[in-house]
Design a protein around this motif. Structure first.
Motif, short mmCIF file in Angstrom:
data_model
loop_
_atom_site.label_atom_id
_atom_site.label_comp_id
_atom_site.label_asym_id
_atom_site.label_seq_id
_atom_site.Cartn_x
_atom_site.Cartn_y
_atom_site.Cartn_z
N TYR A 226 -21.50 -4.66 10.32
CA TYR A 226 -22.53 -3.64 10.48
C TYR A 226 -23.53 -3.69 9.33
O TYR A 226 -24.74 -3.71 9.56
CB TYR A 226 -21.88 -2.26 10.55
CG TYR A 226 -22.86 -1.14 10.83
CD1 TYR A 226 -23.28 -0.87 12.13
CD2 TYR A 226 -23.35 -0.35 9.79
CE1 TYR A 226 -24.19 0.15 12.40
CE2 TYR A 226 -24.26 0.68 10.04
CZ TYR A 226 -24.67 0.92 11.34
OH TYR A 226 -25.57 1.93 11.60
N THR B 150 -20.92 3.79 11.36
CA THR B 150 -21.29 2.63 12.19
C THR B 150 -21.46 2.98 13.67
O THR B 150 -22.15 2.26 14.38
CB THR B 150 -20.23 1.52 12.07
OG1 THR B 150 -18.97 1.99 12.57
CG2 THR B 150 -20.07 1.08 10.63
N ASP C 275 -14.34 3.74 10.52
CA ASP C 275 -15.06 2.77 9.70
C ASP C 275 -14.15 2.13 8.66
O ASP C 275 -14.14 2.47 7.48
CB ASP C 275 -16.26 3.44 9.02
CG ASP C 275 -17.41 3.65 9.98
OD1 ASP C 275 -17.39 3.07 11.08
OD2 ASP C 275 -18.34 4.40 9.63
#
Length: 213
Positions: free
Chosen positions: A133, A86, A125
């Motif tokens: 995201y 991300t 993440d």
């Protein structure tokens, strides 16, 4: 005055060109060996050329909603897997957007495809980070993360290279170098082909249309 040996002088540019040519051949050969080692298949080629390669395998990870999922949960659909993260500044969002655009162009057959992002940055993440995201790339995209060991295991199965890149701003601002292919996996779990990040959405949609039965 002694005159220069013209025959000797004329040979020098030829020898220099030969050395350069030999160096190019060596570098190309090394590049091929590296590609073969990491991917086991040519990086370009038709669906038929890539199909059946020893790539992919079982995994157990966690999705953006915190649920434990395995590769078996996606059986019956074509998996379109991309390994990224991300915090990736450019190539990840570009590739994921391209994949989403290709699926839109695919039409009804897109229902047979499950796009997936597998994080190569599990330390940052978390499911909570992944959820907004992946939503930015459409409701179909599933984000998967896990422990460092789980991510290392699935990356090995898919022959994905990844590793932290040194940061000049501090440990929390690191980037992650990683492979930039998307992987098309058949409904039975077998690998079908790599998709280079340079492929255009229209080209990718045409390829998927041909591959999906």
């Amino acid at each position: 005055m002694t005159q220069p040996n013209r025959a000797s002088t004329a040979k020098r540019p030829f020898r220099g060109a030969f050395v350069v040519l030999a160096l190019i051949v060596v570098l190309l050969g090394a590049g091929f060996l590296v590609a073969h080692r990491y991917f086991g298949q040519p990086l370009a080629g038709s669906l038929q050329e890539n199909a059946g390669a020893d790539i992919g395998g079982p995994f157990t990870l966690v999705d953006q909603d915190g649920r434990t999922v395995t590769d078996a949960d996606f059986r019956g659909k074509y998996m379109l897997i991309y390994f990224g993260y991300t915090y990736c500044p450019d190539i990840c969002p570009t590739s994921l957007s391209r994949n989403a655009d290709a699926l839109k162009l695919l039409g009804a057959k897109a229902d047979k495809v499950q796009p997936i992002l597998i994080s190569v940055d599990p330390e940052r993440d978390t499911p909570a980070t992944l959820k907004p995201y992946v939503a930015a790339f459409g409701p179909q995209l599933v984000g998967l993360t896990g422990t460092n060991e789980q991510i290392a295991a699935v990356a090995k199965e898919y022959r994905v290279y990844y590793g932290k890149s040194p940061s000049v701003k501090g440990d929390e601002y690191y980037l992650v170098d990683h492979s930039s292919f998307s992987y098309l996996i058949a409904p039975d779990g077998h690998f079908l082909r790599f998709i280079n990040h340079t492929m255009k959405p229209e080209e990718m949609a045409a390829m998927l249309d041909q591959a999906i039965k």
